[in-house]
Motif scaffolding. Structure first.
Motif, PDB file in Angstrom:
ATOM      1  N   PHE A 115      12.878  35.748  10.458  1.00  0.00           N
ATOM      2  CA  PHE A 115      13.485  34.432  10.682  1.00  0.00           C
ATOM      3  C   PHE A 115      12.415  33.398  11.028  1.00  0.00           C
ATOM      4  O   PHE A 115      12.373  32.307  10.475  1.00  0.00           O
ATOM      5  CB  PHE A 115      14.501  34.563  11.822  1.00  0.00           C
ATOM      6  N   ASN A 147      15.332  27.699   8.018  1.00  0.00           N
ATOM      7  CA  ASN A 147      16.403  28.139   8.905  1.00  0.00           C
ATOM      8  C   ASN A 147      16.847  27.060   9.890  1.00  0.00           C
ATOM      9  O   ASN A 147      17.977  27.065  10.349  1.00  0.00           O
ATOM     10  CB  ASN A 147      15.948  29.370   9.685  1.00  0.00           C
ATOM     11  N   SER A 186      27.259  31.544  10.919  1.00  0.00           N
ATOM     12  CA  SER A 186      25.916  32.112  11.015  1.00  0.00           C
ATOM     13  C   SER A 186      25.977  33.601  11.324  1.00  0.00           C
ATOM     14  O   SER A 186      25.263  34.397  10.707  1.00  0.00           O
ATOM     15  CB  SER A 186      25.077  31.361  12.043  1.00  0.00           C
ATOM     16  N   GLU A 211      25.315  36.440   8.344  1.00  0.00           N
ATOM     17  CA  GLU A 211      24.134  37.256   8.603  1.00  0.00           C
ATOM     18  C   GLU A 211      24.480  38.748   8.473  1.00  0.00           C
ATOM     19  O   GLU A 211      23.741  39.517   7.877  1.00  0.00           O
ATOM     20  CB  GLU A 211      23.588  36.972  10.010  1.00  0.00           C
ATOM     21  N   ARG A 267      21.393  34.696  16.138  1.00  0.00           N
ATOM     22  CA  ARG A 267      21.341  33.599  15.178  1.00  0.00           C
ATOM     23  C   ARG A 267      22.413  32.555  15.505  1.00  0.00           C
ATOM     24  O   ARG A 267      22.174  31.347  15.411  1.00  0.00           O
ATOM     25  CB  ARG A 267      21.570  34.170  13.778  1.00  0.00           C
TER      26      ARG A 267
END
Lengths: 318, 260
Positions: free
Chosen positions: B24, B31, B78, B82, B121
């Motif tokens: 990430f 992102n 998110s 993910e 996240r």
């Protein structure tokens, strides 16, 4: 008085060599399908041990049970003396695995692939970085250190996977088709590295479809088919025992087949040749030339491939 | 060993988590853009555009009404995406899970690490959105800071939901079903852009029973408007209990899928 060393005496012949893997009546079922059918084998410390067999023979399934990622359904399996069912973490700590499929992490560089893998073993960062550099050098990848995976060739990826499998300094290395799809240069490089690892005292277990690779590398091997072990031994001994030293090939004609039938030799018939297994190739050739109406006749040394095809048959496996 | 889904989970989960964090951070430019841009667009279009036709909802201006929903939706997206598409790619196409379980780390820890990462996240997205909402003056300070830690809990919920679908989906395309049939309706009917009370009572009950986002929006709205009531306990207990059940279920389903 009770003394601890009275409990167990290792066999006293030569240097004491332990068995790294001991499988006894090992079985794996998927529902009604028996993938590995009660096989027994043991792998000694410091040897290169091969698993050969056609597709679906049960080689990879056996590897996965040794790696403690696929639970066995029967028998016993001990790695480093520990039961795979009860001590997977301890076993995996000392295991290096080269899987059949490349599963390097495409989000990272070659170097980071090694350091992140080291973290899964709980290796401290500084140590991991040092070891990663050493291993990249060992596999001749030091110049590719900062490259992302997709920029590496097939041979480089395979070498990187082997480097990754060595990150935890494993006592036992398991390689599922280590040189699959590689060019001869890359294969020779990898063979050299595997030999070097063995020379350092590592135990290696590998599966392969390349019989020249098995003959060249393995101290001992088994040939599996349909979940069972057909034979076990050193490549040379297997060739000698099951085929003989040489093969005489003659063009397949009804005359030749009839003629050979009367010679009292062991032979096999393929699509276009007759293969005679023998230890006296000169005699066989002479007889063929003298007594039979023959086509082309050739003699060559017998190989592991002859053993393999003889034992597992020639029909195609899907 | 292994009967219990949670048995065998050690601090190794953070090593799995850390792999995702490292990936990430490597691509942080990409992102970090969505959580800044998203609230901006929604507030302009819905809050200040459409919202000019709506005076107030229960005495709250429309931009202030939808601000907590924007955070909740972002948390949901998110964490859910993910642990569906991204986790599926790692599991199925890249065989990353196989690579990890060849080390001393077990499959339970891989899945737990993935879910913790999905929740992280969500937390990061909430933390990045909050300053934008503060700049628009549509959330109360300092209490609204609480949406950040709550995003982690809500993230665990949606990550666990996502992981359950990932464990049973036959292909990556089939993940479109939960996305369109579950996540999109939730986006619309969870008290996000209009109060749940406008719906017929039976629909309200269904929404409260099976749409997790309703509870998340309810908690976030209480936080950003500083309007706490005892009903919050119900929301939090619902979220906590469902998260725990789905977390354990996802590990169980994943083990069934991956360990043969």
């Amino acid at each position: 008085m009770f003394r601890e060393h009275d409990m167990y005496h290792p066999p006293e012949e030569g240097p004491v060599i332990g068995d790294v893997i001991v499988a006894d009546n090992l079985e794996k079922r998927f529902g009604n399908v028996v993938a590995v059918d009660r096989v027994s084998f043991s792998v000694r410390e410091g040897e290169i041990f091969g698993f050969l067999g056609p597709n679906g023979a049960g080689k990879t399934t056996t590897m996965k049970m040794i790696q403690c990622v696929s639970p066995k359904t029967g028998g016993t399996l001990r790695v480093f003396g520990m039961d795979v069912d009860t001590h997977p973490r301890e076993i995996k700590r000392h295991l290096g695995v080269v899987p059949q499929e490349n599963n390097l992490d495409p989000d990272f560089t070659a170097f980071q692939n090694l350091t992140i893998y080291a973290r899964y073993f709980g290796i401290p960062r500084r140590e991991a970085e040092e070891r990663a550099m050493e291993l990249l050098e060992f596999m001749q990848l030091e110049e590719k250190s900062a490259m992302v995976i997709e920029k590496l060739s097939g041979g480089m990826r395979r070498r990187l996977i082997i480097a990754r499998a060595l990150i935890n300094a494993p006592k036992l290395l398991i390689l599922d088709e280590p040189t699959i799809g590689l060019d001869p240069q890359a294969r020779h490089l990898i063979w050299g590295k595997l030999r070097a690892l063995q020379a350092e005292g590592n135990t290696l277990v590998l599966t392969t479809h390349y019989l020249d690779e098995a003959a060249r590398l393995c101290d001992r091997l088994v040939i599996m088919d349909r979940g069972k072990i057909l034979v076990e031994g050193s490549p040379e001994a297997l060739v000698r025992r099951h085929v003989g030293t040489d093969i005489v090939e003659a063009e397949r004609t009804p005359d030749v087949v009839a003629c050979i039938d009367g010679m009292g030799v062991r032979y096999d018939v393929t699509a276009d040749t007759v293969q005679i297994y023998t230890n006296e190739p000169e005699d066989v050739v002479r007889t063929l030339l003298d007594a039979c109406r023959h086509g082309a006749v050739t003699a060559r040394p017998a190989t592991l491939e002859d053993v393999f095809l003889k034992l597992t048959g020639r029909p195609l496996r899907e | 060993m292994g009967r219990f889904a949670a048995a065998g989970i050690t601090c190794s989960v953070w090593r799995v988590w850390r792999r995702n964090w490292d990936a990430f951070v490597k691509t942080y430019q990409v992102n970090f853009i969505p959580p800044f841009v998203e609230p901006f667009l929604y507030l302009l279009a819905l809050g200040f555009g459409l919202g000019t036709y709506i005076e107030t909802i229960d005495g709250v201006s429309y931009p202030r009404f939808i601000a907590p929903a924007l955070i909740s939706v972002s948390v949901m997206y998110s964490a859910f995406f993910e642990c569906t598409y991204s986790s599926f790619v790692r599991m199925y196409y890249r065989k990353t899970f196989d690579a990890i379980i060849a080390t001393p780390i077990g499959i339970e820890e891989v899945i737990a690490g993935e879910i913790l990462w999905g929740a992280t996240r969500a937390l990061i997205y909430a933390a990045l959105m909050l300053p934008v909402l503060v700049a628009f003056g549509v959330v109360d300070l300092p209490v609204s800071v609480l949406v950040v830690p709550f995003a982690f809990l809500a993230g665990l919920l949606f990550a666990s939901i996502g992981m359950c679908f990932t464990a049973i989906t036959p292909s990556i395309d089939a993940l479109n079903y939960p996305s369109f049939l579950f996540i999109t309706p939730m986006f619309l009917f969870s008290g996000t852009f209009f109060p749940l009370s406008l719906l017929p009572p039976i629909v309200q009950y269904i929404a409260l029973a099976v749409l997790p986002l309703t509870h998340v929006v309810s908690v976030n709205r209480a936080i950003t408007l500083t309007a706490f009531s005892p009903i919050l306990y119900f929301d939090l207990i619902w979220i906590g209990a469902v998260t725990l059940v789905l977390f354990l279920l996802s590990i169980r389903l994943m083990r069934r899928r991956l360990i043969a």
